[in-house]
Enzyme design. Sequence first.
Site, PDB file in Angstrom:
ATOM      1  N   SER A 166       0.850  -1.195   0.000  1.00 37.17           N
ATOM      2  CA  SER A 166       0.000   0.000   0.000  1.00 37.17           C
ATOM      3  C   SER A 166       0.878   1.234   0.000  1.00 37.17           C
ATOM      4  O   SER A 166       2.073   1.160   0.287  1.00 37.17           O
ATOM      5  CB  SER A 166      -0.860   0.019   1.268  1.00 37.17           C
ATOM      6  OG  SER A 166      -0.068   0.456   2.375  1.00 37.17           O
ATOM      7  N   ASP A 167       0.286   2.389  -0.304  1.00 37.10           N
ATOM      8  CA  ASP A 167       1.017   3.615  -0.061  1.00 37.10           C
ATOM      9  C   ASP A 167       0.899   3.922   1.431  1.00 37.10           C
ATOM     10  O   ASP A 167       0.182   3.254   2.180  1.00 37.10           O
ATOM     11  CB  ASP A 167       0.468   4.750  -0.955  1.00 37.10           C
ATOM     12  CG  ASP A 167       1.498   5.837  -1.171  1.00 37.10           C
ATOM     13  OD1 ASP A 167       1.392   6.584  -2.148  1.00 37.10           O
ATOM     14  OD2 ASP A 167       2.451   5.920  -0.355  1.00 37.10           O
ATOM     15  N   TYR A 168       1.572   4.950   1.854  1.00 39.31           N
ATOM     16  CA  TYR A 168       1.782   5.294   3.255  1.00 39.31           C
ATOM     17  C   TYR A 168       0.453   5.514   3.994  1.00 39.31           C
ATOM     18  O   TYR A 168      -0.303   6.405   3.632  1.00 39.31           O
ATOM     19  CB  TYR A 168       2.573   6.602   3.273  1.00 39.31           C
ATOM     20  CG  TYR A 168       3.336   6.919   4.499  1.00 39.31           C
ATOM     21  CD1 TYR A 168       2.719   7.495   5.601  1.00 39.31           C
ATOM     22  CD2 TYR A 168       4.711   6.686   4.565  1.00 39.31           C
ATOM     23  CE1 TYR A 168       3.445   7.824   6.718  1.00 39.31           C
ATOM     24  CE2 TYR A 168       5.444   7.037   5.689  1.00 39.31           C
ATOM     25  CZ  TYR A 168       4.809   7.602   6.766  1.00 39.31           C
ATOM     26  OH  TYR A 168       5.524   7.942   7.875  1.00 39.31           O
ATOM     27  N   ALA A 182      -2.265   4.088   3.614  1.00 40.55           N
ATOM     28  CA  ALA A 182      -3.442   4.041   2.749  1.00 40.55           C
ATOM     29  C   ALA A 182      -4.453   2.999   3.227  1.00 40.55           C
ATOM     30  O   ALA A 182      -5.653   3.151   2.983  1.00 40.55           O
ATOM     31  CB  ALA A 182      -3.016   3.752   1.312  1.00 40.55           C
TER      32      ALA A 182
END
Length: 739
Positions: A252-254, A256
């Site tokens: 995932s992104d940070y 997210a």
Amino acid sequence: MTLEEKALQMTQLMPDMLYHLAPANLTGPLRQWHFTDEQLRCAGSVLGRSGAAYLKKLQADYLKDARLPIPLLFMADVIHGYETILPIPLAQGCSFDPELVAENAAAVAEEASAAGLHVTFSPMADLVRDPRWGRVMESSGEDPYLNGQMAAATVRGYQGDDPGKKGKIAACIKHFAAYGQPEGGRDYNTVDMSRGMLRDFYLPAYREAVRAGAAMVMTSFNTVERVPSTCNKLLLDRILRKEWDFKGVVISDYTAVEELMNHSVAADTLEAGEKSLHAGMDIEMMSGVYAASLQELLEQGRITEEEIDTCVIRILELKNRLGLFENPCKDADEALEGQLCGCREHLELARKLAREGMVLLKNEDVLPLSADGPVGLAGPFADTGGLFGEWSYMGNREKTRTLREALEEEYGTGLVTAMTEPFRRDDMPSTAEEPSPEEAPDPGKNVHTEQKSPSPDAPFRRRPDVPDAVEEALERFRHCRVCIVTAGEPEWETGEAASKTDLRLGPNQEKLIRALHDAGKKVVLLLFSGRPLDIAPILDAADAVLQVWFPGSAGADAVTDILTGKYNPSGHLSMSFPRNVGQIPVYYNCYNTGRPALDPQSHFSSRYLDCPNSPLFPFGYGLSYTTFSCHGLKIAQDASTASALVKNTGSRRGETVVQLYIRDVSASVVRPLKELKGFRRIALEAGEETEVTFRITADMLSFYNEEEQWGWEPGEFDIMIGLDSQQTEGQRVSISVIS
Ligand code: GLC
């Protein structure tokens, strides 16, 4: 492995967490997750730190206490260079030189792997059309084909044929998918588009990077068809896994995963964990949903151990592919790190790429500079090593030559400077007053809370500017016929969370340019920016305009190579320049509409009352110190090839980019007026002519129809070849069979 150990393999934290920071000391997003010391010790990967010595110690400390000998994965944002900083990816797109991009990416991998890294969160393959969005700097532009070529070349450079080999690192494509189309160009804002638009424009570059063998994919913050990418089964399962057969790791992104609650598709932590896992999201970056929820989800029968094992196995397979079980520190080597980082060979490669990525937008008999008489130099980029742009943490600004130093080598005392003070970060009022951080709610509850709106008179960021010292500059430049003005936006106004509604230069920047012009000087404007800026208001006051972007560690030398004529500029725009912000988005590969603005007299057609439809400078455009002609288009009888004659009609050697565009004149769905389907960089001596031939393939004619089937439809096609997306020569051919 215990369930807890599996959940932590699926969790990525900052490395310092592993040094037993008492959970109470955790800051930022992790504070609320109440990680135990044991959990902090078991995270399967860390991000954001590098350096051979540090990472070797971290790996040793981690494995010393670990119950199972499963090494840590070390990941970081090596976006456009490690210590040797490359031009920003938007500039790399302007080079139209995938092979040189791949060579530079290989050099980056050598530095990053010697510094102990295993994975880089790069390439960013998001298609971009809106320069209000600060992250356009990280993309290679507005075209799916060019982006795909650049992303695949970057993956090849980082990974070679095996990211486990010495000097190689694993690539992580991002941000999957369509993060580059936020409404209003405002970062993290809603993305909403048709399935056809997604398929034809926004997905192809990620697919090319997957085909190039990228080891990882990162999900994006945004929604696609009202479902956040991080738990989007259409993206992560149907397209990525099933259609593209991607077998690597999805991260995932940070935070997210946690943000699914803000998106209001997860009522609580449990639902956020359940939906992410069901979509096949393997590693959760910097939040504790998996750590906090998998056990309970399993007990409630909402997920299966098999789903968890599938994610964990993919993570362990990546660690195995990188050889970490045999050699947990892979290539970390302090001596090698010292030899490679910033070395001459890498700087030379970066210099070549920086030169090829700069675009000459205007030149009225002033460049290359002649050596007669003193030359003025002004502006906030003249005296600074800050030529890197965002996402360049590991770059060494202090070691970077400034433009002034490089030009003094050329002009000695003939270089006169004024107003060269760099932008200062503390000069800029912060953006809207951030709502004060509230007491973090218990993660078990929905984290969506009413955000405090900034007070109406909060000091919003003004246009980036310099002190007004124009009179002093005019006095200092009184004997200079030519004045070089560096202008643009500060590095920190580009990249993530750097959206702007006003893209003009600061008032004093514009004032200086106009004052020098009005004083009869020849003005050479060097634009340093991470995006196309709104330069229409001062374009008439500049005799030459060179779009420098943020050119990286060798940027000053690359600019000097062009100003002095040692190198003849050859860059071509990877992203259109708007005439003003109101015109955004403006891009070349648009649809015709039912009322195209063809007849200037026709009132009821798709046009503005106050602005032409065309961009200030179009995709694919770039000038040279010589001139080229492109003519004699020939299409083979069976439409299998298209060729054109390109001639250097000027007085010096030069390089240009020959571009192939195709239009599907009529199909089951609307098709763009033209699409880039091929390009070729060529170098020609003065007077030399060559024939450039492109093979026309079925893939070039194909698109996704209403039933989402990929293919092409027989009929009429316009085949065009030119040296930018506007100046093309075309022929209409009927194609019913193609080899
Ligand atoms: C950031 C960015 C992403 C980056 C990640 C790790 O929020 O969106 O591009 O790789 O976090 O730093």
